[in-house]
Motif scaffolding. Structure first.
Motif, PDB file in Angstrom:
ATOM      1  N   LYS A 135      -5.783  -3.810   5.691  1.00 61.53           N
ATOM      2  CA  LYS A 135      -5.819  -4.705   4.529  1.00 61.53           C
ATOM      3  C   LYS A 135      -5.491  -3.941   3.250  1.00 61.53           C
ATOM      4  CE  LYS A 135      -6.347  -8.987   3.380  1.00 61.53           C
ATOM      5  NZ  LYS A 135      -5.514 -10.035   4.001  1.00 61.53           N
ATOM      6  N   ASP A 136      -5.985  -2.710   3.147  1.00 64.02           N
ATOM      7  CA  ASP A 136      -5.674  -1.888   1.973  1.00 64.02           C
ATOM      8  C   ASP A 136      -4.186  -1.544   1.910  1.00 64.02           C
ATOM      9  OD1 ASP A 136      -8.188  -1.902   0.901  1.00 64.02           O
ATOM     10  OD2 ASP A 136      -8.751   0.102   1.612  1.00 64.02           O
ATOM     11  N   ILE A 137      -3.585  -1.247   3.068  1.00 63.41           N
ATOM     12  CA  ILE A 137      -2.155  -0.954   3.101  1.00 63.41           C
ATOM     13  C   ILE A 137      -1.361  -2.156   2.585  1.00 63.41           C
ATOM     14  CG2 ILE A 137      -0.189  -0.623   4.670  1.00 63.41           C
ATOM     15  CD1 ILE A 137      -1.971   1.246   6.326  1.00 63.41           C
ATOM     16  N   GLU A 141       0.999  -1.897  -0.641  1.00 69.20           N
ATOM     17  CA  GLU A 141       2.423  -2.230  -0.529  1.00 69.20           C
ATOM     18  C   GLU A 141       2.851  -3.176  -1.647  1.00 69.20           C
ATOM     19  OE1 GLU A 141       2.708  -3.749   3.433  1.00 69.20           O
ATOM     20  OE2 GLU A 141       3.451  -1.838   4.255  1.00 69.20           O
ATOM     21  N   LYS A 142       2.037  -4.181  -1.907  1.00 72.56           N
ATOM     22  CA  LYS A 142       2.348  -5.146  -2.963  1.00 72.56           C
ATOM     23  C   LYS A 142       2.370  -4.464  -4.329  1.00 72.56           C
ATOM     24  CE  LYS A 142       0.387  -9.148  -0.548  1.00 72.56           C
ATOM     25  NZ  LYS A 142      -0.728 -10.154  -0.520  1.00 72.56           N
ATOM     26  N   THR A 167       1.187   8.279  -2.769  1.00 71.93           N
ATOM     27  CA  THR A 167       0.178   9.179  -2.194  1.00 71.93           C
ATOM     28  C   THR A 167      -0.911   8.369  -1.491  1.00 71.93           C
ATOM     29  OG1 THR A 167       0.564  10.860  -3.885  1.00 71.93           O
ATOM     30  CG2 THR A 167      -1.540  10.963  -2.722  1.00 71.93           C
ATOM     31  N   MET A 168      -1.337   7.283  -2.135  1.00 70.79           N
ATOM     32  CA  MET A 168      -2.323   6.399  -1.521  1.00 70.79           C
ATOM     33  C   MET A 168      -1.799   5.834  -0.203  1.00 70.79           C
ATOM     34  SD  MET A 168      -3.699   4.124  -4.723  1.00 70.79           S
ATOM     35  CE  MET A 168      -4.293   4.859  -6.250  1.00 70.79           C
ATOM     36  N   LEU A 172      -3.485   6.328   3.529  1.00 70.90           N
ATOM     37  CA  LEU A 172      -3.945   5.186   4.328  1.00 70.90           C
ATOM     38  C   LEU A 172      -3.164   5.080   5.637  1.00 70.90           C
ATOM     39  CD1 LEU A 172      -4.238   2.583   1.429  1.00 70.90           C
ATOM     40  CD2 LEU A 172      -6.161   3.458   2.775  1.00 70.90           C
ATOM     41  N   SER A 173      -1.871   5.349   5.580  1.00 71.55           N
ATOM     42  CA  SER A 173      -1.030   5.267   6.777  1.00 71.55           C
ATOM     43  C   SER A 173      -1.417   6.330   7.800  1.00 71.55           C
ATOM     44  CB  SER A 173       0.443   5.416   6.396  1.00 71.55           C
ATOM     45  OG  SER A 173       0.851   4.361   5.549  1.00 71.55           O
TER      46      SER A 173
END
Length: 365
Positions: A135-137, A141-142, A167-168, A172-173
């Motif tokens: 969900k954070d990804i 992305e948005k 970087t975030m 997360l990825s």
């Protein structure tokens, strides 16, 4: 300061049992108030022996502790990030809380079915982590798309923001929560603005059987290894024991039961304090014959900021703070005795409040 900690976990891990025990915890401190706002939200008090001691010395008409809201959030299953089960409700609720209490099952009981067939707290944690990270990804992305458009004109600041968000995304990825990101001050500000789910501070509560509540078991040992480096607190608790404690009528009965189980205190007390501490909060007190009260402020708050928690006029018109250290108050037994001993401090606007300060504010508006 309204603070919320949300209890999360897979089905049948003891999440609701813990919530019920937490919302009955007020009986361990007989004079503390308690109110249930909704079926799944409880306003609970933060246990503090210093408040009890001050009340004993001052004998006030009223005692008011500081509080934290506990939210029993709907259970999560695989696919929650895509709306499976109660996923959308879960994710909306968790976004609103200040900190997360993640309950993991570390006990074996054939009468309590595990949704994935067997007990494995590391796998269970990974399920929830994965859903929150996915969900954070999606959120990052948005934001990255918008930020790249803003940086097209060549603005260096906007370009720097693109780098921070990238970087975030990379972090997360790599299946790592946002809370473990090592960012610059600008990066931390952006992370705070984005309100990512995995950026929230977290407490892991390992729900164990009665025999494992002190030393743990193979499941808790494995779980402790998997959270190394995550800057998270881990607490062992037996929700069954806590439920038994909550059913006892008096404070004395509860304390006897706790001692008989070989515990120093109820596990729910540890959870409540951990919620408070993980949010980087401290307590200061006001003490008088009308009321002895605990107040919540962020660590590092100045005297005027602390005064503003009581009333905004106190901060606007702040003149000075009269401060007594808790150790001095308990040593001398009263405010007047502390003053006689020359132990009361007169502090100005730059004073940084310390945990346990007993304060009286002078102001003029």
């Amino acid at each position: 300061m309204a603070l919320q900690c949300g209890i999360v976990g897979l089905p049948n891990v003891g999440k609701s049992t813990l919530f019920n025990a937490l919302t009955s915890a007020k009986a361990l401190a007989a004079n503390y108030p308690f109110a249930t706002k909704e079926p799944n939200i409880g306003m609970i008090t933060v246990p503090d022996e210093r408040l009890d001691k001050l009340s004993e010395l001052v004998q006030p008409e009223k005692v008011q502790p500081t509080t934290v809201e506990i939210v029993d959030i709907a259970g999560l299953i695989k696919g929650a990030s895509k709306g499976e089960g109660l996923g959308n409700q879960f994710l909306a609720n968790i976004r609103e809380v200040d900190a997360i209490v993640h309950v993991v099952r570390c006990f074996v009981d054939d009468n309590v079915i595990h949704v994935d067939g067997n007990v494995d707290p590391v796998r269970d944690k990974d399920i929830i982590d994965t859903e929150l990270i996915l969900k954070d990804i999606e959120s990052v992305e948005k934001r990255l798309d918008k930020q790249k458009k803003a940086a097209k004109g060549g603005d260096k600041l906007e370009g720097k923001r693109v780098e921070i968000i990238e970087t975030m995304m990379a972090h997360l990825s790599d299946s790592k929560p946002a809370r473990s990101l090592d960012l610059s001050e600008d990066g931390r500000e952006m992370l705070s603005e984005m309100q990512l789910l995995t950026a929230k501070p977290i407490i892991y509560v390992c729900n164990v059987d009665e025999e494992s509540v002190i030393d743990g078991n193979e499941h808790t040992k494995a779980f402790a290894k998997c959270i190394v480096g995550e800057d998270a607190e881990m607490i062992l608790i037996s929700a069954g024991i806590e439920a038994d404690i909550a059913e006892l009528e008096t404070k004395e009965e509860r304390m006897e039961f706790i001692e008989a189980m070989g515990l120093a205190e109820a596990g729910v007390n540890q959870v409540i304090r951990a919620c408070y501490n993980i949010l980087n909060l401290i307590t200061y007190f006001t003490a008088g014959v009308k009321e002895v009260r605990a107040w919540t402020v962020l660590k590092g708050s100045t005297a005027p900021q602390a005064a503003g928690v009581i009333h905004t006029d106190f901060e606007k018109g702040f003149i000075r703070a009269e401060v007594i250290k808790y150790a001095d108050y308990t040593e001398h037994g009263s405010e007047s005795a502390v003053k006689t001993a020359g132990k009361q401090g007169i502090e100005g606007k730059e004073y940084i409040v310390t945990d346990g300060d007993i304060m009286h504010f002078r102001f003029n508006v």
